[in-house]
Design a protein around this motif. Sequence first.
Motif, PDB file in Angstrom:
ATOM      1  N   PRO A  68      42.927 -16.318 -17.173  1.00 43.89           N
ATOM      2  CA  PRO A  68      42.694 -17.463 -16.257  1.00 43.89           C
ATOM      3  C   PRO A  68      41.376 -17.281 -15.495  1.00 43.89           C
ATOM      4  O   PRO A  68      40.878 -16.138 -15.415  1.00 43.89           O
ATOM      5  CB  PRO A  68      43.886 -17.390 -15.302  1.00 43.89           C
ATOM      6  CG  PRO A  68      44.230 -15.935 -15.260  1.00 43.89           C
ATOM      7  CD  PRO A  68      43.952 -15.396 -16.641  1.00 43.89           C
ATOM      8  N   ALA A  69      40.870 -18.342 -14.888  1.00 43.69           N
ATOM      9  CA  ALA A  69      39.587 -18.293 -14.167  1.00 43.69           C
ATOM     10  C   ALA A  69      39.692 -17.376 -12.952  1.00 43.69           C
ATOM     11  O   ALA A  69      38.706 -16.765 -12.553  1.00 43.69           O
ATOM     12  CB  ALA A  69      39.186 -19.698 -13.728  1.00 43.69           C
ATOM     13  N   VAL A  74      28.804 -18.477 -13.725  1.00 46.02           N
ATOM     14  CA  VAL A  74      27.862 -18.884 -14.790  1.00 46.02           C
ATOM     15  C   VAL A  74      28.593 -19.054 -16.125  1.00 46.02           C
ATOM     16  O   VAL A  74      28.273 -19.932 -16.923  1.00 46.02           O
ATOM     17  CB  VAL A  74      26.713 -17.855 -14.931  1.00 46.02           C
ATOM     18  CG1 VAL A  74      27.255 -16.504 -15.383  1.00 46.02           C
ATOM     19  CG2 VAL A  74      25.648 -18.350 -15.878  1.00 46.02           C
ATOM     20  N   LEU A  75      29.639 -18.242 -16.336  1.00 44.11           N
ATOM     21  CA  LEU A  75      30.346 -18.308 -17.624  1.00 44.11           C
ATOM     22  C   LEU A  75      31.212 -19.554 -17.728  1.00 44.11           C
ATOM     23  O   LEU A  75      31.634 -19.953 -18.810  1.00 44.11           O
ATOM     24  CB  LEU A  75      31.220 -17.054 -17.810  1.00 44.11           C
ATOM     25  CG  LEU A  75      30.471 -15.715 -17.866  1.00 44.11           C
ATOM     26  CD1 LEU A  75      31.454 -14.564 -18.059  1.00 44.11           C
ATOM     27  CD2 LEU A  75      29.422 -15.724 -18.962  1.00 44.11           C
ATOM     28  N   MET A  76      31.451 -20.193 -16.552  1.00 38.84           N
ATOM     29  CA  MET A  76      32.260 -21.428 -16.558  1.00 38.84           C
ATOM     30  C   MET A  76      31.352 -22.656 -16.519  1.00 38.84           C
ATOM     31  O   MET A  76      31.819 -23.786 -16.527  1.00 38.84           O
ATOM     32  CB  MET A  76      33.189 -21.456 -15.333  1.00 38.84           C
ATOM     33  CG  MET A  76      33.990 -20.189 -15.109  1.00 38.84           C
ATOM     34  SD  MET A  76      35.060 -19.759 -16.494  1.00 38.84           S
ATOM     35  CE  MET A  76      36.474 -20.808 -16.136  1.00 38.84           C
ATOM     36  N   SER A  77      30.001 -22.402 -16.490  1.00 36.98           N
ATOM     37  CA  SER A  77      29.067 -23.526 -16.269  1.00 36.98           C
ATOM     38  C   SER A  77      28.851 -24.357 -17.536  1.00 36.98           C
ATOM     39  O   SER A  77      28.431 -25.510 -17.469  1.00 36.98           O
ATOM     40  CB  SER A  77      27.706 -22.966 -15.820  1.00 36.98           C
ATOM     41  OG  SER A  77      27.111 -22.282 -16.937  1.00 36.98           O
ATOM     42  N   ILE A 121      23.976 -18.738 -19.526  1.00 35.09           N
ATOM     43  CA  ILE A 121      24.976 -17.732 -19.948  1.00 35.09           C
ATOM     44  C   ILE A 121      24.297 -16.617 -20.736  1.00 35.09           C
ATOM     45  O   ILE A 121      24.498 -15.434 -20.483  1.00 35.09           O
ATOM     46  CB  ILE A 121      26.090 -18.405 -20.764  1.00 35.09           C
ATOM     47  CG1 ILE A 121      26.929 -19.317 -19.854  1.00 35.09           C
ATOM     48  CG2 ILE A 121      26.987 -17.342 -21.432  1.00 35.09           C
ATOM     49  CD1 ILE A 121      27.902 -20.212 -20.594  1.00 35.09           C
ATOM     50  N   ALA A 122      23.412 -17.014 -21.651  1.00 34.48           N
ATOM     51  CA  ALA A 122      22.707 -16.008 -22.476  1.00 34.48           C
ATOM     52  C   ALA A 122      21.851 -15.110 -21.584  1.00 34.48           C
ATOM     53  O   ALA A 122      21.816 -13.882 -21.734  1.00 34.48           O
ATOM     54  CB  ALA A 122      21.850 -16.705 -23.523  1.00 34.48           C
ATOM     55  N   GLN A 123      21.197 -15.721 -20.592  1.00 34.71           N
ATOM     56  CA  GLN A 123      20.341 -14.958 -19.668  1.00 34.71           C
ATOM     57  C   GLN A 123      21.181 -13.961 -18.855  1.00 34.71           C
ATOM     58  O   GLN A 123      20.869 -12.793 -18.739  1.00 34.71           O
ATOM     59  CB  GLN A 123      19.615 -15.940 -18.719  1.00 34.71           C
ATOM     60  CG  GLN A 123      18.766 -15.270 -17.633  1.00 34.71           C
ATOM     61  CD  GLN A 123      17.602 -14.486 -18.222  1.00 34.71           C
ATOM     62  OE1 GLN A 123      17.157 -14.786 -19.327  1.00 34.71           O
ATOM     63  NE2 GLN A 123      17.132 -13.460 -17.502  1.00 34.71           N
ATOM     64  N   TRP A 124      22.309 -14.453 -18.350  1.00 36.79           N
ATOM     65  CA  TRP A 124      23.206 -13.582 -17.551  1.00 36.79           C
ATOM     66  C   TRP A 124      23.683 -12.415 -18.396  1.00 36.79           C
ATOM     67  O   TRP A 124      23.696 -11.271 -17.955  1.00 36.79           O
ATOM     68  CB  TRP A 124      24.400 -14.412 -17.052  1.00 36.79           C
ATOM     69  CG  TRP A 124      25.388 -13.649 -16.228  1.00 36.79           C
ATOM     70  CD1 TRP A 124      25.348 -13.425 -14.870  1.00 36.79           C
ATOM     71  CD2 TRP A 124      26.574 -12.987 -16.700  1.00 36.79           C
ATOM     72  NE1 TRP A 124      26.425 -12.664 -14.477  1.00 36.79           N
ATOM     73  CE2 TRP A 124      27.201 -12.374 -15.574  1.00 36.79           C
ATOM     74  CE3 TRP A 124      27.179 -12.842 -17.957  1.00 36.79           C
ATOM     75  CZ2 TRP A 124      28.380 -11.648 -15.665  1.00 36.79           C
ATOM     76  CZ3 TRP A 124      28.367 -12.114 -18.052  1.00 36.79           C
ATOM     77  CH2 TRP A 124      28.948 -11.536 -16.911  1.00 36.79           C
ATOM     78  N   ARG A 125      24.025 -12.683 -19.638  1.00 41.40           N
ATOM     79  CA  ARG A 125      24.532 -11.631 -20.522  1.00 41.40           C
ATOM     80  C   ARG A 125      23.431 -10.595 -20.815  1.00 41.40           C
ATOM     81  O   ARG A 125      23.696  -9.381 -20.791  1.00 41.40           O
ATOM     82  CB  ARG A 125      25.077 -12.230 -21.823  1.00 41.40           C
ATOM     83  CG  ARG A 125      26.423 -12.906 -21.609  1.00 41.40           C
ATOM     84  CD  ARG A 125      26.908 -13.637 -22.847  1.00 41.40           C
ATOM     85  NE  ARG A 125      28.332 -14.034 -22.700  1.00 41.40           N
ATOM     86  CZ  ARG A 125      28.973 -14.828 -23.561  1.00 41.40           C
ATOM     87  NH1 ARG A 125      28.300 -15.327 -24.626  1.00 41.40           N
ATOM     88  NH2 ARG A 125      30.238 -15.141 -23.379  1.00 41.40           N
ATOM     89  N   ARG A 126      22.222 -11.082 -21.026  1.00 42.15           N
ATOM     90  CA  ARG A 126      21.123 -10.139 -21.278  1.00 42.15           C
ATOM     91  C   ARG A 126      20.901  -9.246 -20.056  1.00 42.15           C
ATOM     92  O   ARG A 126      20.779  -8.028 -20.153  1.00 42.15           O
ATOM     93  CB  ARG A 126      19.820 -10.909 -21.593  1.00 42.15           C
ATOM     94  CG  ARG A 126      19.596 -11.201 -23.073  1.00 42.15           C
ATOM     95  CD  ARG A 126      18.173 -11.660 -23.360  1.00 42.15           C
ATOM     96  NE  ARG A 126      17.813 -12.843 -22.574  1.00 42.15           N
ATOM     97  CZ  ARG A 126      18.115 -14.089 -22.973  1.00 42.15           C
ATOM     98  NH1 ARG A 126      18.805 -14.275 -24.102  1.00 42.15           N
ATOM     99  NH2 ARG A 126      17.776 -15.146 -22.249  1.00 42.15           N
TER     100      ARG A 126
END
Length: 234
Positions: free
Chosen positions: A191-192, A202-205, A211-216
């Motif tokens: 769940p969230a 960001v992952l819910m955006s 998302i890719a930037q946050w993951r990097r």
Amino acid sequence: MRLDYLTIFPEFFDVLGISLLGKAVDNGIVDIHAHDLRTWTHDRHRTVDDTPCGGGAGMVMKPDPWGEAFDDLLGADPDPSVHVVIPTPSGTPFRQDDAAQLSHADRIVFCCGRYEGIDHRVIDYASEHWSVHELSLGDYVLNGGEVAALAMTEAIVRLVPGVLGNPESLSEESYSQDQEGLLEYPVYTRPASWRGWDVPEVLMSGHHGHIAQWRREQSRELTRRRRPDLLTDE
Ligand SMILES: Nc1ncccc1[N+](=O)[O-]
């Protein structure tokens, strides 16, 4: 791909019949054979070890059973396409690149030593005939090579085309080239909100670029903290 295991505990490898590797065997992608090294002994006690030349504690695995096992499994003709893997704490570190390289092999024979190790002439003989890899899982001592052989097998076989249901998942893993060899970012699912902890917004955006930037950023930060040795540009 055919995998052979030479060991005094062949039952260690029964586990390879489970889950993904089991499916790979059922689908004929991988052919697995575990052999009891004592098959190639001829005395009443089926002896595979002897005292170390030069003295010292413990026992060393005799060369004869290994040589006869090689004769039966591989014959005497040199064939560099056959890879002989010897898991040993004195080996070079086993890395994802080794798994990738070995995933292309048609034949791998794992030689699982016990005791203080295998008479070195076995490795010398094998090196004259096949491609030999003395590999270490890590800087600690196990009782034998079997557990290491299992770990190496999983790392290798999961890279063989057709073994994993979704090959896409390979590209976003730790150490994979697509991840620039960095550690994988933290992952979340529903769940969230869970016990007061929320999934990063960001992952819910739904914004794939963010998302890719946050993951990097997460991968680099995690790698910087835990494995600075993997950072090539710092
Ligand atoms: N660490 C080890 N200890 C014993 C046998 C093999 C090993 N290894 O890492 O491959």
